[in-house]
Design a protein around this motif. Structure first.
Motif, PDB file in Angstrom:
ATOM      1  N   ASP A   9       0.529  13.805  10.273  1.00 46.48           N
ATOM      2  CA  ASP A   9       1.678  13.470  11.123  1.00 46.48           C
ATOM      3  C   ASP A   9       1.320  12.397  12.142  1.00 46.48           C
ATOM      4  N   VAL A  10       0.152  12.548  12.750  1.00 45.57           N
ATOM      5  CA  VAL A  10      -0.287  11.589  13.763  1.00 45.57           C
ATOM      6  C   VAL A  10      -0.432  10.200  13.147  1.00 45.57           C
ATOM      7  N   VAL A  11      -1.049  10.118  11.976  1.00 46.95           N
ATOM      8  CA  VAL A  11      -1.264   8.828  11.322  1.00 46.95           C
ATOM      9  C   VAL A  11       0.064   8.198  10.910  1.00 46.95           C
ATOM     10  N   ILE A  12       0.971   8.969  10.339  1.00 46.23           N
ATOM     11  CA  ILE A  12       2.270   8.435   9.916  1.00 46.23           C
ATOM     12  C   ILE A  12       3.033   7.879  11.120  1.00 46.23           C
ATOM     13  N   LYS A  13       3.045   8.607  12.220  1.00 49.10           N
ATOM     14  CA  LYS A  13       3.735   8.133  13.421  1.00 49.10           C
ATOM     15  C   LYS A  13       3.078   6.869  13.968  1.00 49.10           C
ATOM     16  N   THR A  14       1.756   6.814  13.925  1.00 45.71           N
ATOM     17  CA  THR A  14       1.038   5.645  14.416  1.00 45.71           C
ATOM     18  C   THR A  14       1.310   4.427  13.534  1.00 45.71           C
ATOM     19  N   ILE A  15       1.375   4.641  12.229  1.00 42.48           N
ATOM     20  CA  ILE A  15       1.696   3.546  11.307  1.00 42.48           C
ATOM     21  C   ILE A  15       3.072   2.987  11.633  1.00 42.48           C
ATOM     22  N   ASP A  16       4.042   3.851  11.806  1.00 41.86           N
ATOM     23  CA  ASP A  16       5.410   3.409  12.095  1.00 41.86           C
ATOM     24  C   ASP A  16       5.479   2.554  13.361  1.00 41.86           C
ATOM     25  N   ILE A  35      -1.722   2.698   3.397  1.00 40.15           N
ATOM     26  CA  ILE A  35      -2.280   2.579   4.744  1.00 40.15           C
ATOM     27  C   ILE A  35      -2.666   3.961   5.263  1.00 40.15           C
ATOM     28  N   ALA A  36      -1.779   4.922   5.089  1.00 38.90           N
ATOM     29  CA  ALA A  36      -2.054   6.288   5.556  1.00 38.90           C
ATOM     30  C   ALA A  36      -3.270   6.875   4.853  1.00 38.90           C
ATOM     31  N   ALA A  37      -3.361   6.694   3.546  1.00 36.45           N
ATOM     32  CA  ALA A  37      -4.485   7.257   2.791  1.00 36.45           C
ATOM     33  C   ALA A  37      -5.807   6.669   3.258  1.00 36.45           C
ATOM     34  N   LEU A  40      -6.533   8.035   6.832  1.00 34.94           N
ATOM     35  CA  LEU A  40      -6.874   9.464   6.802  1.00 34.94           C
ATOM     36  C   LEU A  40      -8.255   9.711   6.206  1.00 34.94           C
ATOM     37  N   ASN A  41      -8.664   8.880   5.265  1.00 40.40           N
ATOM     38  CA  ASN A  41     -10.004   9.033   4.691  1.00 40.40           C
ATOM     39  C   ASN A  41     -11.100   8.693   5.690  1.00 40.40           C
ATOM     40  N   ASN A  42     -10.752   8.005   6.771  1.00 37.90           N
ATOM     41  CA  ASN A  42     -11.733   7.618   7.780  1.00 37.90           C
ATOM     42  C   ASN A  42     -11.585   8.378   9.088  1.00 37.90           C
ATOM     43  N   LEU A  43     -10.719   9.362   9.114  1.00 38.36           N
ATOM     44  CA  LEU A  43     -10.507  10.188  10.299  1.00 38.36           C
ATOM     45  C   LEU A  43     -10.801  11.646   9.970  1.00 38.36           C
ATOM     46  N   PRO A  44     -11.209  12.426  10.972  1.00 34.17           N
ATOM     47  CA  PRO A  44     -11.446  13.851  10.710  1.00 34.17           C
ATOM     48  C   PRO A  44     -10.133  14.584  10.465  1.00 34.17           C
ATOM     49  N   SER A  45     -10.159  15.528   9.568  1.00 34.01           N
ATOM     50  CA  SER A  45      -8.981  16.360   9.306  1.00 34.01           C
ATOM     51  C   SER A  45      -8.766  17.309  10.473  1.00 34.01           C
ATOM     52  N   VAL A  70      -7.422   6.866  16.208  1.00 37.84           N
ATOM     53  CA  VAL A  70      -6.362   6.822  15.191  1.00 37.84           C
ATOM     54  C   VAL A  70      -5.817   5.408  15.068  1.00 37.84           C
ATOM     55  N   LEU A  71      -5.526   4.764  16.177  1.00 38.95           N
ATOM     56  CA  LEU A  71      -4.998   3.405  16.146  1.00 38.95           C
ATOM     57  C   LEU A  71      -5.993   2.437  15.509  1.00 38.95           C
ATOM     58  N   LYS A  72      -7.264   2.607  15.798  1.00 39.99           N
ATOM     59  CA  LYS A  72      -8.292   1.744  15.217  1.00 39.99           C
ATOM     60  C   LYS A  72      -8.299   1.857  13.694  1.00 39.99           C
ATOM     61  N   GLU A  73      -8.269   3.077  13.180  1.00 39.03           N
ATOM     62  CA  GLU A  73      -8.306   3.274  11.727  1.00 39.03           C
ATOM     63  C   GLU A  73      -7.011   2.819  11.060  1.00 39.03           C
ATOM     64  N   VAL A  74      -5.890   3.036  11.715  1.00 38.08           N
ATOM     65  CA  VAL A  74      -4.612   2.577  11.170  1.00 38.08           C
ATOM     66  C   VAL A  74      -4.582   1.049  11.125  1.00 38.08           C
ATOM     67  N   THR A  75      -5.061   0.410  12.178  1.00 34.80           N
ATOM     68  CA  THR A  75      -5.089  -1.054  12.221  1.00 34.80           C
ATOM     69  C   THR A  75      -5.986  -1.610  11.117  1.00 34.80           C
TER      70      THR A  75
END
Length: 92
Positions: A9-16, A35-37, A40-45, A70-75
């Motif tokens: 949820d956090v990643v999807i919201k950050t992507i948007d 982008i989400a995948a 998420l592969n680079n962030l802790p679950s 989260v923002l760093k990995e999404v970017t």
């Protein structure tokens, strides 16, 4: 409640929010999921199974370093997908 990865949820919201700063990036559903995948592969679950766990995850998610990570990995993921979008095929 069922097993749930709060980080999704956090990643999807950050992507948007973040993708709007990249007008050249494709915003189709496939590219956003790629982008989400990647992110998420680079962030802790952050799996939760109870309401108490959900509250704890949300409080943990309010920390500044959490948001920065989260923002760093999404970017990074946006940059990867923008260079090689795969929305035309399903090979990736």
């Amino acid at each position: 409640m069922k097993l749930f990865n709060y980080m999704e949820d956090v990643v999807i919201k950050t992507i948007d929010l973040a993708i709007e700063k990249y007008p050249q990036v494709c915003k189709c559903e496939k590219c956003k999921l790629d982008i989400a995948a990647i992110a998420l592969n680079n962030l802790p679950s952050r799996y939760i199974v109870t309401k108490k766990g959900e509250v704890f995850a949300k409080v943990d998610g309010m920390q500044v370093q959490f948001d920065v990570d989260v923002l760093k990995e999404v970017t990074k993921a946006i940059e990867i997908v923008s260079k090689r979008p795969k929305h035309d095929n399903d090979i990736w």
